[in-house]
Design a protein around this motif. Structure first.
Motif, mmCIF file in Angstrom:
data_model
loop_
_atom_site.group_PDB
_atom_site.id
_atom_site.type_symbol
_atom_site.label_atom_id
_atom_site.label_comp_id
_atom_site.label_asym_id
_atom_site.label_seq_id
_atom_site.Cartn_x
_atom_site.Cartn_y
_atom_site.Cartn_z
ATOM 1 N N GLU A 24 10.760 4.695 7.432
ATOM 2 C CA GLU A 24 11.087 3.375 6.890
ATOM 3 C C GLU A 24 10.267 3.070 5.644
ATOM 4 O OE1 GLU A 24 10.491 0.666 10.122
ATOM 5 O OE2 GLU A 24 12.293 1.314 11.177
ATOM 6 N N LEU A 25 8.992 3.440 5.651
ATOM 7 C CA LEU A 25 8.141 3.195 4.484
ATOM 8 C C LEU A 25 8.580 4.033 3.289
ATOM 9 C CD1 LEU A 25 4.604 2.839 6.090
ATOM 10 C CD2 LEU A 25 5.970 1.072 4.973
ATOM 11 N N PHE A 26 8.971 5.294 3.530
ATOM 12 C CA PHE A 26 9.479 6.124 2.434
ATOM 13 C C PHE A 26 10.761 5.533 1.851
ATOM 14 C CE2 PHE A 26 7.186 10.140 4.021
ATOM 15 C CZ PHE A 26 6.198 10.007 3.060
ATOM 16 N N GLU A 27 11.639 5.037 2.713
ATOM 17 C CA GLU A 27 12.868 4.413 2.222
ATOM 18 C C GLU A 27 12.563 3.171 1.390
ATOM 19 O OE1 GLU A 27 15.313 3.714 5.669
ATOM 20 O OE2 GLU A 27 16.298 5.659 5.474
ATOM 21 N N ASP A 33 11.125 1.690 -5.986
ATOM 22 C CA ASP A 33 10.422 2.533 -6.961
ATOM 23 C C ASP A 33 8.905 2.332 -6.894
ATOM 24 O OD1 ASP A 33 10.499 4.551 -8.903
ATOM 25 O OD2 ASP A 33 10.357 3.083 -10.532
ATOM 26 N N ILE A 34 8.376 2.315 -5.682
ATOM 27 C CA ILE A 34 6.936 2.153 -5.467
ATOM 28 C C ILE A 34 6.278 3.521 -5.574
ATOM 29 C CG2 ILE A 34 5.156 1.476 -3.805
ATOM 30 C CD1 ILE A 34 7.282 -0.473 -2.617
ATOM 31 N N LYS A 35 5.258 3.627 -6.399
ATOM 32 C CA LYS A 35 4.549 4.889 -6.626
ATOM 33 C C LYS A 35 3.117 4.789 -6.084
ATOM 34 C CE LYS A 35 7.834 6.454 -9.401
ATOM 35 N NZ LYS A 35 8.945 7.083 -8.825
ATOM 36 N N ALA A 36 2.597 5.911 -5.652
ATOM 37 C CA ALA A 36 1.205 5.980 -5.203
ATOM 38 C C ALA A 36 0.275 5.919 -6.408
ATOM 39 C CB ALA A 36 0.960 7.276 -4.433
ATOM 40 N N LYS A 57 -16.731 7.129 -7.715
ATOM 41 C CA LYS A 57 -15.989 6.950 -8.962
ATOM 42 C C LYS A 57 -14.480 7.085 -8.793
ATOM 43 C CE LYS A 57 -19.781 8.645 -11.828
ATOM 44 N NZ LYS A 57 -20.190 9.714 -12.751
ATOM 45 N N ALA A 58 -14.040 7.536 -7.626
ATOM 46 C CA ALA A 58 -12.605 7.720 -7.396
ATOM 47 C C ALA A 58 -11.955 6.356 -7.190
ATOM 48 C CB ALA A 58 -12.371 8.608 -6.184
ATOM 49 N N ARG A 59 -10.883 6.112 -7.922
ATOM 50 C CA ARG A 59 -10.072 4.916 -7.672
ATOM 51 C C ARG A 59 -8.842 5.396 -6.944
ATOM 52 N NH1 ARG A 59 -8.812 0.727 -11.867
ATOM 53 N NH2 ARG A 59 -8.497 -0.416 -9.958
ATOM 54 N N TYR A 60 -8.645 4.915 -5.758
ATOM 55 C CA TYR A 60 -7.507 5.293 -4.939
ATOM 56 C C TYR A 60 -7.629 6.739 -4.481
ATOM 57 C CZ TYR A 60 -6.432 1.091 -7.475
ATOM 58 O OH TYR A 60 -6.530 -0.142 -8.043
#
Length: 66
Positions: A24-27, A33-36, A57-60
């Motif tokens: 459901e989340l992938f759909e 058009d949600i991107k990581a 220092k990593a964001r996301y």
């Protein structure tokens, strides 16, 4: 708890949900058009990426690319 340990049983869970919820989340992501949010770095910078991650220092997410 004694019954689990005595029988060498393991109890595990997941905070991301089951296959239905993931589907459901992938759909939803595809529909809107949600991107990581990721930072892509070449594989040759893997050591530097690990250092940066350990230093906060990593964001996301870091993604190493071959």
């Amino acid at each position: 708890m004694q019954q689990l340990v005595g029988k060498s049983l393991t109890l595990a869970g997941s905070l991301i949900g089951g296959t239905t919820e993931i589907h459901e989340l992938f759909e939803l992501a595809a529909k809107h058009d949600i991107k990581a949010w990721v930072t892509t770095r070449p594989m040759k910078e893997a050591s530097a990426a690990i250092r940066d991650m350990e230093e906060g220092k990593a964001r996301y997410r870091f993604v190493l690319q071959n």
